[in-house]
Design a protein around this motif. Structure first.
Motif, PDB file in Angstrom:
ATOM      1  N   THR A  90       0.829  -1.212   0.000  1.00  0.00           N
ATOM      2  CA  THR A  90       0.000   0.000   0.000  1.00  0.00           C
ATOM      3  C   THR A  90       0.856   1.253   0.000  1.00  0.00           C
ATOM      4  O   THR A  90       0.333   2.345   0.085  1.00  0.00           O
ATOM      5  CB  THR A  90      -0.885   0.020   1.255  1.00  0.00           C
ATOM      6  OG1 THR A  90      -0.040   0.078   2.414  1.00  0.00           O
ATOM      7  CG2 THR A  90      -1.760  -1.212   1.342  1.00  0.00           C
ATOM      8  N   GLY A  91       2.177   1.114  -0.069  1.00  0.00           N
ATOM      9  CA  GLY A  91       3.049   2.280   0.054  1.00  0.00           C
ATOM     10  C   GLY A  91       3.480   2.499   1.485  1.00  0.00           C
ATOM     11  O   GLY A  91       4.230   3.416   1.785  1.00  0.00           O
ATOM     12  N   GLN A  92       2.982   1.671   2.408  1.00  0.00           N
ATOM     13  CA  GLN A  92       3.319   1.803   3.816  1.00  0.00           C
ATOM     14  C   GLN A  92       4.235   0.675   4.279  1.00  0.00           C
ATOM     15  O   GLN A  92       4.444   0.505   5.473  1.00  0.00           O
ATOM     16  CB  GLN A  92       2.032   1.783   4.669  1.00  0.00           C
ATOM     17  CG  GLN A  92       1.039   2.872   4.308  1.00  0.00           C
ATOM     18  CD  GLN A  92       1.565   4.255   4.632  1.00  0.00           C
ATOM     19  OE1 GLN A  92       1.865   4.558   5.774  1.00  0.00           O
ATOM     20  NE2 GLN A  92       1.698   5.091   3.631  1.00  0.00           N
ATOM     21  N   THR A  93       4.769  -0.100   3.344  1.00  0.00           N
ATOM     22  CA  THR A  93       5.600  -1.238   3.705  1.00  0.00           C
ATOM     23  C   THR A  93       7.081  -0.878   3.636  1.00  0.00           C
ATOM     24  O   THR A  93       7.532  -0.307   2.654  1.00  0.00           O
ATOM     25  CB  THR A  93       5.330  -2.439   2.775  1.00  0.00           C
ATOM     26  OG1 THR A  93       3.947  -2.785   2.844  1.00  0.00           O
ATOM     27  CG2 THR A  93       6.179  -3.634   3.169  1.00  0.00           C
ATOM     28  N   GLU A 141      15.638  -4.564  -3.234  1.00  0.00           N
ATOM     29  CA  GLU A 141      15.026  -5.722  -2.581  1.00  0.00           C
ATOM     30  C   GLU A 141      14.727  -5.431  -1.116  1.00  0.00           C
ATOM     31  O   GLU A 141      13.758  -5.942  -0.553  1.00  0.00           O
ATOM     32  CB  GLU A 141      15.948  -6.932  -2.715  1.00  0.00           C
ATOM     33  CG  GLU A 141      15.335  -8.235  -2.268  1.00  0.00           C
ATOM     34  CD  GLU A 141      16.227  -9.423  -2.551  1.00  0.00           C
ATOM     35  OE1 GLU A 141      15.976 -10.494  -1.940  1.00  0.00           O
ATOM     36  OE2 GLU A 141      17.162  -9.298  -3.360  1.00  0.00           O
ATOM     37  N   ILE A 142      15.575  -4.627  -0.472  1.00  0.00           N
ATOM     38  CA  ILE A 142      15.320  -4.161   0.893  1.00  0.00           C
ATOM     39  C   ILE A 142      15.503  -2.653   0.929  1.00  0.00           C
ATOM     40  O   ILE A 142      16.172  -2.061   0.075  1.00  0.00           O
ATOM     41  CB  ILE A 142      16.252  -4.833   1.932  1.00  0.00           C
ATOM     42  CG1 ILE A 142      17.731  -4.584   1.588  1.00  0.00           C
ATOM     43  CG2 ILE A 142      15.957  -6.312   2.059  1.00  0.00           C
ATOM     44  CD1 ILE A 142      18.706  -5.112   2.628  1.00  0.00           C
ATOM     45  N   ASP A 143      14.888  -2.007   1.931  1.00  0.00           N
ATOM     46  CA  ASP A 143      14.988  -0.551   2.099  1.00  0.00           C
ATOM     47  C   ASP A 143      16.059  -0.181   3.118  1.00  0.00           C
ATOM     48  O   ASP A 143      16.707   0.856   2.989  1.00  0.00           O
ATOM     49  CB  ASP A 143      13.644   0.026   2.553  1.00  0.00           C
ATOM     50  CG  ASP A 143      12.540  -0.230   1.546  1.00  0.00           C
ATOM     51  OD1 ASP A 143      12.730   0.124   0.373  1.00  0.00           O
ATOM     52  OD2 ASP A 143      11.501  -0.798   1.928  1.00  0.00           O
ATOM     53  N   ILE A 144      16.190  -1.016   4.153  1.00  0.00           N
ATOM     54  CA  ILE A 144      17.133  -0.750   5.236  1.00  0.00           C
ATOM     55  C   ILE A 144      17.811  -2.063   5.609  1.00  0.00           C
ATOM     56  O   ILE A 144      17.170  -3.121   5.620  1.00  0.00           O
ATOM     57  CB  ILE A 144      16.427  -0.173   6.483  1.00  0.00           C
ATOM     58  CG1 ILE A 144      15.820   1.198   6.168  1.00  0.00           C
ATOM     59  CG2 ILE A 144      17.393  -0.052   7.667  1.00  0.00           C
ATOM     60  CD1 ILE A 144      14.966   1.761   7.310  1.00  0.00           C
ATOM     61  N   ALA A 278      22.095   0.727   7.209  1.00  0.00           N
ATOM     62  CA  ALA A 278      22.379   1.263   5.879  1.00  0.00           C
ATOM     63  C   ALA A 278      21.093   1.384   5.089  1.00  0.00           C
ATOM     64  O   ALA A 278      20.156   0.597   5.260  1.00  0.00           O
ATOM     65  CB  ALA A 278      23.366   0.351   5.140  1.00  0.00           C
ATOM     66  N   ARG A 279      21.053   2.404   4.236  1.00  0.00           N
ATOM     67  CA  ARG A 279      19.948   2.564   3.304  1.00  0.00           C
ATOM     68  C   ARG A 279      20.472   3.249   2.052  1.00  0.00           C
ATOM     69  O   ARG A 279      21.547   3.857   2.068  1.00  0.00           O
ATOM     70  CB  ARG A 279      18.800   3.371   3.907  1.00  0.00           C
ATOM     71  CG  ARG A 279      19.126   4.831   4.194  1.00  0.00           C
ATOM     72  CD  ARG A 279      17.878   5.584   4.618  1.00  0.00           C
ATOM     73  NE  ARG A 279      18.154   6.965   4.968  1.00  0.00           N
ATOM     74  CZ  ARG A 279      17.223   7.874   5.226  1.00  0.00           C
ATOM     75  NH1 ARG A 279      15.945   7.529   5.181  1.00  0.00           N
ATOM     76  NH2 ARG A 279      17.538   9.108   5.539  1.00  0.00           N
ATOM     77  N   GLY A 284      13.783   9.133  -0.118  1.00  0.00           N
ATOM     78  CA  GLY A 284      12.655  10.042  -0.058  1.00  0.00           C
ATOM     79  C   GLY A 284      11.322   9.402   0.265  1.00  0.00           C
ATOM     80  O   GLY A 284      10.278  10.023   0.083  1.00  0.00           O
ATOM     81  N   GLN A 285      11.306   8.141   0.748  1.00  0.00           N
ATOM     82  CA  GLN A 285      10.043   7.511   1.128  1.00  0.00           C
ATOM     83  C   GLN A 285       9.768   7.795   2.599  1.00  0.00           C
ATOM     84  O   GLN A 285      10.573   7.422   3.468  1.00  0.00           O
ATOM     85  CB  GLN A 285      10.101   6.004   0.900  1.00  0.00           C
ATOM     86  CG  GLN A 285      10.191   5.605  -0.564  1.00  0.00           C
ATOM     87  CD  GLN A 285      10.302   4.100  -0.707  1.00  0.00           C
ATOM     88  OE1 GLN A 285      11.395   3.540  -0.651  1.00  0.00           O
ATOM     89  NE2 GLN A 285       9.177   3.444  -0.880  1.00  0.00           N
TER      90      GLN A 285
END
Length: 300
Positions: A90-93, A141-144, A278-279, A284-285
């Motif tokens: 939903t954009g919240q993941t 694949e991952i954000d953080i 790390a990210r 900007g999300q």
């Protein structure tokens, strides 16, 4: 590039060697299967099958292409799964990758703090000591990622955040022989059955150095661990055995220590762990920024 239909037709016919059986398995008519196979041969630019009545064997080029086609099918299936994940989000993941030592230490409090701000936040956590975090961050694949990144080469598009060094502790059943001394030598710990997550080469180097840096120390470390798992629920369940030692973070063993069934072992020297988050720079999300800020607040 083969489309899914022509690729499936090639692989199924290669598996069965029979047009009628392949068409039945694919759920299409013989004519449709023949058309898909012809499309595949046009797309690759060479004949894939010898046409014989009743049976169709692979040509030499077809046999060489079979391995390529199987790899392509695996990649397409992985792509379809990732697309499905994107559609379901939903954009919240936020997708978090981490090593086995961090879930209770850092991930849990960060998520708890973020949920107070955004109650419908969704988080997907992948725990493994064998991840390739930089590649996973760069591919999206991952954000953080939270774990040991101190030996990672500098990259321009990755933002790193260092945490205070944490002590790695060892735990054992209250009846374990190591509890007879107030402080035990680190080398003594590894004289007993030892369980831990996967020990990558930097962990092995650190343990070897702590044990004296000799070839004997290196040989001892090479034999570790006797039981390996990235699942700490499983590892801590082994502590009912009074001959086993498990290494981890204090938070990992807190519940068992509170029951009196397990005690921590004080060692000399003590092993410390460098923890990083790390990210990808400039993401900007907002949801990623929220988790990142919660992690930053834990650096104190």
């Amino acid at each position: 590039m083969l489309n899914q239909k022509s690729l499936s037709a090639f692989l199924i016919l290669a598996d069965t060697g029979n047009f009628q059986e392949a068409a039945k398995r694919m759920g299409v008519s013989n004519a449709s299967l023949s058309r898909y196979v012809a499309m595949a041969e046009t797309q690759v630019g060479f004949a894939l099958f010898h046409r014989k009545r009743g049976n169709s064997g692979l040509t030499r080029d077809g046999q060489a292409f079979l391995k390529v086609a199987r790899k392509l099918q695996t990649e397409l299936q992985a792509c379809e799964r990732q697309i499905a994940h994107i559609r379901s989000d939903t954009g919240q993941t936020v997708h978090i990758g981490c090593g086995p030592l961090t879930p209770r230490t850092l991930i849990k409090p960060a998520i708890e703090g973020a949920l107070q701000t955004l109650s419908d936040l969704k988080v997907r956590v992948s725990v493994s000591a064998r991840q390739a975090p930089i590649e996973m961050l760069e591919s999206g694949e991952i954000d953080i990622y939270v774990g040991d990144l101190t030996h990672t080469p500098e990259t321009e598009n990755i933002e790193l955040m260092m945490f205070e060094k944490r002590a790695v502790v060892f735990a054992a059943h209250v009846d374990h022989p190591l509890h007879s001394a107030s402080v035990c030598a680190l080398s003594d710990v590894f004289d007993y059955s030892f369980a831990s997550p996967h020990l990558h080469k930097h962990w092995r180097a650190a343990l070897t150095k702590a044990l004296g840096g000799t070839e004997e120390a290196a040989e001892k470390v090479r034999a570790l661990p006797q039981i390996e798992s990235d699942d700490y629920a499983f590892l801590t369940s082994l502590l009912g055995d009074n001959t086993l030692v498990v290494g981890g973070m204090p938070e990992t063993f807190a519940e068992l220590v509170s029951t009196g069934s397990v005690k921590l072992i004080e060692t000399d020297p003590q092993i410390t762990w460098n923890i990083c988050a790390a990210r990808k720079s400039g993401q900007g999300q907002p949801v990623v920024d929220l988790l990142w800020q919660q992690l930053k607040e834990l650096i104190a």
